[in-house]
Scaffold this motif. Structure first.
Motif, short mmCIF file in Angstrom:
data_model
loop_
_atom_site.label_atom_id
_atom_site.label_comp_id
_atom_site.label_asym_id
_atom_site.label_seq_id
_atom_site.Cartn_x
_atom_site.Cartn_y
_atom_site.Cartn_z
N SER A 1 0.83 -1.21 0.00
CA SER A 1 0.00 0.00 0.00
C SER A 1 0.86 1.26 0.00
CB SER A 1 -0.93 0.00 1.22
OG SER A 1 -1.81 -1.10 1.19
N VAL A 2 1.92 1.25 0.80
CA VAL A 2 2.82 2.42 0.86
C VAL A 2 3.49 2.63 -0.49
CG1 VAL A 2 4.93 3.32 1.90
CG2 VAL A 2 3.19 2.28 3.34
N LEU A 3 3.99 1.56 -1.10
CA LEU A 3 4.64 1.68 -2.41
C LEU A 3 3.65 2.15 -3.47
CD1 LEU A 3 6.88 -1.52 -2.42
CD2 LEU A 3 7.63 0.85 -2.18
N CYS A 4 2.43 1.66 -3.40
CA CYS A 4 1.39 2.09 -4.34
C CYS A 4 1.10 3.58 -4.18
CB CYS A 4 0.13 1.25 -4.11
SG CYS A 4 -1.21 1.59 -5.28
N ASN A 5 1.02 4.05 -2.93
CA ASN A 5 0.79 5.47 -2.69
C ASN A 5 1.94 6.32 -3.22
OD1 ASN A 5 -1.65 4.97 -1.41
ND2 ASN A 5 -0.78 4.99 0.64
N VAL A 6 3.18 5.84 -3.06
CA VAL A 6 4.34 6.59 -3.57
C VAL A 6 4.30 6.68 -5.09
CG1 VAL A 6 6.86 6.53 -3.80
CG2 VAL A 6 5.80 6.03 -1.59
N ALA A 7 3.98 5.55 -5.74
CA ALA A 7 3.91 5.55 -7.21
C ALA A 7 2.81 6.49 -7.71
CB ALA A 7 3.67 4.13 -7.72
N ASN A 8 1.66 6.45 -7.05
CA ASN A 8 0.57 7.35 -7.44
C ASN A 8 0.93 8.81 -7.20
OD1 ASN A 8 -1.63 5.82 -8.51
ND2 ASN A 8 -2.05 5.01 -6.47
N GLN A 9 1.64 9.07 -6.09
CA GLN A 9 2.01 10.45 -5.78
C GLN A 9 3.00 11.00 -6.81
OE1 GLN A 9 0.61 11.97 -2.66
NE2 GLN A 9 1.00 13.61 -4.12
N LEU A 10 3.94 10.18 -7.25
CA LEU A 10 4.93 10.62 -8.24
C LEU A 10 4.33 10.72 -9.64
CD1 LEU A 10 8.04 8.51 -7.09
CD2 LEU A 10 7.64 10.96 -6.74
N PHE A 11 3.25 9.99 -9.86
CA PHE A 11 2.60 10.02 -11.18
C PHE A 11 2.14 11.43 -11.55
CE2 PHE A 11 -1.69 10.31 -12.97
CZ PHE A 11 -1.48 9.82 -14.26
N TYR A 12 1.56 12.14 -10.58
CA TYR A 12 0.95 13.43 -10.89
C TYR A 12 1.92 14.48 -11.41
CZ TYR A 12 -3.25 11.57 -8.77
OH TYR A 12 -4.35 10.80 -8.49
N PRO A 13 3.05 14.76 -10.71
CA PRO A 13 3.97 15.78 -11.26
C PRO A 13 4.54 15.40 -12.62
CG PRO A 13 4.95 14.66 -9.37
CD PRO A 13 3.51 14.28 -9.39
N CYS A 14 4.76 14.09 -12.84
CA CYS A 14 5.25 13.67 -14.16
C CYS A 14 4.22 13.96 -15.25
CB CYS A 14 5.60 12.18 -14.14
SG CYS A 14 7.07 11.78 -13.19
N GLU A 15 2.96 13.64 -14.97
CA GLU A 15 1.92 13.91 -15.96
C GLU A 15 1.71 15.42 -16.15
OE1 GLU A 15 -2.42 12.10 -16.97
OE2 GLU A 15 -2.31 13.43 -15.25
N HIS A 16 1.80 16.18 -15.06
CA HIS A 16 1.64 17.63 -15.18
C HIS A 16 2.74 18.23 -16.07
CE1 HIS A 16 -1.32 16.89 -12.29
NE2 HIS A 16 -0.71 17.30 -11.19
N LEU A 17 3.97 17.76 -15.90
CA LEU A 17 5.07 18.24 -16.74
C LEU A 17 4.86 17.85 -18.20
CD1 LEU A 17 8.20 17.63 -14.49
CD2 LEU A 17 7.45 19.82 -15.43
N ALA A 18 4.38 16.63 -18.43
CA ALA A 18 4.11 16.19 -19.80
C ALA A 18 3.02 17.05 -20.44
CB ALA A 18 3.68 14.72 -19.80
N TRP A 19 1.98 17.33 -19.68
CA TRP A 19 0.88 18.18 -20.18
C TRP A 19 1.38 19.60 -20.45
CZ3 TRP A 19 -1.22 22.55 -17.81
CH2 TRP A 19 -2.37 23.06 -18.41
N ALA A 20 2.17 20.15 -19.51
CA ALA A 20 2.69 21.51 -19.67
C ALA A 20 3.63 21.60 -20.87
CB ALA A 20 3.42 21.94 -18.39
N ALA A 21 4.41 20.55 -21.11
CA ALA A 21 5.29 20.53 -22.27
C ALA A 21 4.48 20.43 -23.56
CB ALA A 21 6.27 19.37 -22.17
N ASP A 22 3.40 19.69 -23.54
CA ASP A 22 2.55 19.55 -24.72
C ASP A 22 1.92 20.88 -25.14
OD1 ASP A 22 2.74 17.10 -25.86
OD2 ASP A 22 1.03 16.20 -24.81
N VAL A 23 1.47 21.66 -24.15
CA VAL A 23 0.80 22.92 -24.47
C VAL A 23 1.77 24.08 -24.61
CG1 VAL A 23 -1.34 22.18 -23.35
CG2 VAL A 23 0.36 23.43 -22.01
#
Length: 250
Positions: free
Chosen positions: A109-131
Motif C-alpha cells: 500500500s505504501v509503495l502504491c501510494n508513492v507511485a501514485n504520488q509521483l505520477f501526478y507531477p510527471c503527468e503535469h510536466l508532460a501536459w505543460a510541455a505539450d501545451v
C-alpha cells in the motif's frame, strides 16, 4: 441485555480481524490516478473510443466519436491537475499503515501510494510541455507517468491478491465458528477484491500499451481493444462507487 453484549463483543472481534487483514470498513473508490475525475466521464471517454473504433468508416459518426473521446481524455488530464493534494492527504492519512495490518499489505500500500504520488507531477510536466508552458520533451514525461501508473496498478493487484488469500484462508479455517453475517461480509470483500483485480488488470493492459514500443505489447492494441478495456474498468469503478455510497447510507 446479555445477548446485546455478546453481539457487541463479536462485532469488536470482527472489526479487529478486518484491521489485521488490511480491509477498510468500506471500499475506497478513487484512490488511484483519478480522484477528481467522475467515473462516468471516464466511462464516456472510453465508450466513445470503443464505439468509434468498432463502427465502420473513418468519417461521419465514427470519426466524431473518436474526436469526442480525445476531447474527453484531454478533459480528464486537466482535471487531474487538482489531484495532487487529495492524493497527498490520502498518503499522509495512511502513513505506514495501521499497526495491526498485515505487513505485506502495508508495504504494498505504501509503495502504491508513492507511485501514485509521483505520477501526478510527471503527468503535469508532460501536459505543460505539450501545451508549450515549459520546454521539455513531452514524450519522455508521458512515458514516465504511464510507467508510474502501471507500477501503481501492479502493486494494487498484488495487494488485492494478498488480501484475497487471507480472506479465503479465514473462510476455510473458521467456516464453522464464524457467524453467518461475518461469512456474508467476507464473501462480499472477496467479491470486491476480485473486481479490483479485474479493474486494475484492464487498466494495466492499457498502461503497457501506451509505453514506448518494444516493451511487451506496447503500441500493439487496436483502438477498439483500448476502448473495451477502459470501458470495463470504468464500469467496475462506477459499480464500486455506487456500492460504497450505499454502504455509507446504510
Amino acid at each position: 441485555m446479555k445477548g446485546r453484549r455478546r453481539e457487541r463483543k463479536r462485532g469488536k472481534k470482527e472489526r479487529k480481524r478486518e484491521k489485521r487483514l488490511g480491509m477498510p470498513a468500506q471500499l475506497a473508490v478513487g484512490t488511484g490516478a483519478e480522484r477528481a475525475v467522475p467515473p462516468q466521464l471516464r466511462a464516456l471517454s472510453y465508450g466513445c473510443q470503443l464505439a468509434g473504433a468498432a463502427l465502420p468508416g473513418p468519417a461521419g459518426l465514427p470519426g466524431g466519436l473518436l474526436a469526442a473521446s480525445a476531447q474527453l481524455s484531454s478533459c480528464r488530464t486537466a482535471l487531474r491537475l487538482f489531484d495532487d493534494l487529495a492524493m497527498l492527504r490520502h498518503s499522509c492519512s495512511y502513513g505506514l499503515g495501521p499497526e495491526g495490518e498485515d505487513a505485506l499489505v502495508r508495504g504494498l500500500s505504501v509503495l502504491c501510494n508513492v507511485a501514485n504520488q509521483l505520477f501526478y507531477p510527471c503527468e503535469h510536466l508532460a501536459w505543460a510541455a505539450d501545451v508549450g508552458v515549459v520546454r521539455a520533451a513531452p514524450q519522455k514525461w508521458w512515458a514516465r507517468s504511464t510507467a508510474l501508473w502501471g507500477c501503481a496498478l501492479l502493486l494494487g493487484i498484488l495487494r488485492s491478491l494478498r488480501i484475497l488469500f487471507q480472506l479465503r484462508r479465514e473462510l476455510s479455517q473458521h467456516k464453522c465458528s464464524t457467524s453467518p453475517q461475518r461469512q456474508q461480509q467476507l464473501r462480499a470483500q472477496v467479491k470486491a477484491e476480485l473486481l479490483s483485480i479485474l479493474m486494475d488488470t484492464a487498466d494495466l493492459s492499457n498502461a503497457i500499451h501506451w509505453l514506448p514500443p518494444g516493451f511487451l505489447w506496447a503500441g500493439r492494441f487496436p483502438p477498439w481493444l483500448v476502448g473495451l478495456l477502459g470501458t470495463i474498468s470504468s464500469l467496475i469503478g462506477i459499480y464500486q462507487a455506487s456500492r460504497g455510497a450505499n454502504s455509507e447510507a446504510a
